[in-house]
Design a protein around this motif. Structure first.
Motif, short mmCIF file in Angstrom:
data_model
loop_
_atom_site.label_atom_id
_atom_site.label_comp_id
_atom_site.label_asym_id
_atom_site.label_seq_id
_atom_site.Cartn_x
_atom_site.Cartn_y
_atom_site.Cartn_z
N UNK A 83 0.84 -1.21 0.00
CA UNK A 83 0.00 0.00 0.00
C UNK A 83 0.87 1.25 0.00
N UNK A 84 1.94 1.22 0.78
CA UNK A 84 2.85 2.37 0.82
C UNK A 84 3.47 2.62 -0.56
N UNK A 85 3.87 1.55 -1.23
CA UNK A 85 4.46 1.70 -2.57
C UNK A 85 3.43 2.16 -3.59
N UNK A 86 2.21 1.61 -3.52
CA UNK A 86 1.17 2.01 -4.46
C UNK A 86 0.73 3.46 -4.26
N UNK A 87 0.76 3.92 -3.01
CA UNK A 87 0.32 5.29 -2.73
C UNK A 87 1.44 6.32 -2.81
#
Length: 163
Positions: free
Chosen positions: A114-118
């Protein structure tokens, strides 16, 4: 034109060029995805059979509600699993002619994902002008995330500067 006017003209031209570069290379902000039912998500027709319109598939034989709008993973959404569609058809065709898909299912801690996608999109190294496309890039992988309540959302990927 004297030296002072030429210097001022050059300064203004450089300033305008830098401003235009900054505007042209500023990444667009991404909005949060809409969350919907996991029933709205079905793998699309694989690339290697998409030219064969006469091949029936599960996706086009059943009524599937439209997918919610993709975007960044909302802060109110905690994924517990993910489905990734393979870009090729499976090895079998059913008696009714239905093509199978490879769907890869994952579960676990999606915090780093999620951190990478956001993550915000990176500024391109060179401005991309209207009409310019990079056909050497593969299409993004079709993926959706599912939470413990059976809700799903489709994440978008941040743009990066890959050399």
């Amino acid at each position: 034109m004297n030296g002072r006017e030429a210097g001022l003209t050059l300064f203004v031209a450089v300033l305008l060029a830098l401003t235009a570069y900054g505007v042209a290379t500023t990444p667009q902000p991404r909005t949060a995805a809409h969350i919907g039912s996991a029933d709205s998500f079905v793998c699309p027709l694989p690339q290697n059979v998409s030219g064969s319109a006469d091949i029936p598939t599960t996706a086009n034989r059943t009524a599937v509600p439209p997918r919610p709008a993709p975007g960044t993973v909302p802060t109110t959404f905690t994924p517990t699993s993910a489905v990734v569609c393979d870009t090729f058809a499976g090895d079998t065709v059913a008696v009714d002619g239905t093509v199978s898909y490879f769907e890869r299912h994952y579960s676990g801690d999606f915090g780093p994902v999620v951190e990478a996608l956001n993550a915000p999109s990176a500024r391109p190294a060179w401005p991309i002008f209207c009409g310019t496309t990079d056909d050497s890039m593969p299409p993004p992988t079709d993926m959706w995330l599912i939470d413990a309540d059976g809700r799903a959302m489709e994440p978008t990927y941040p743009m990066s500067t890959v050399s």
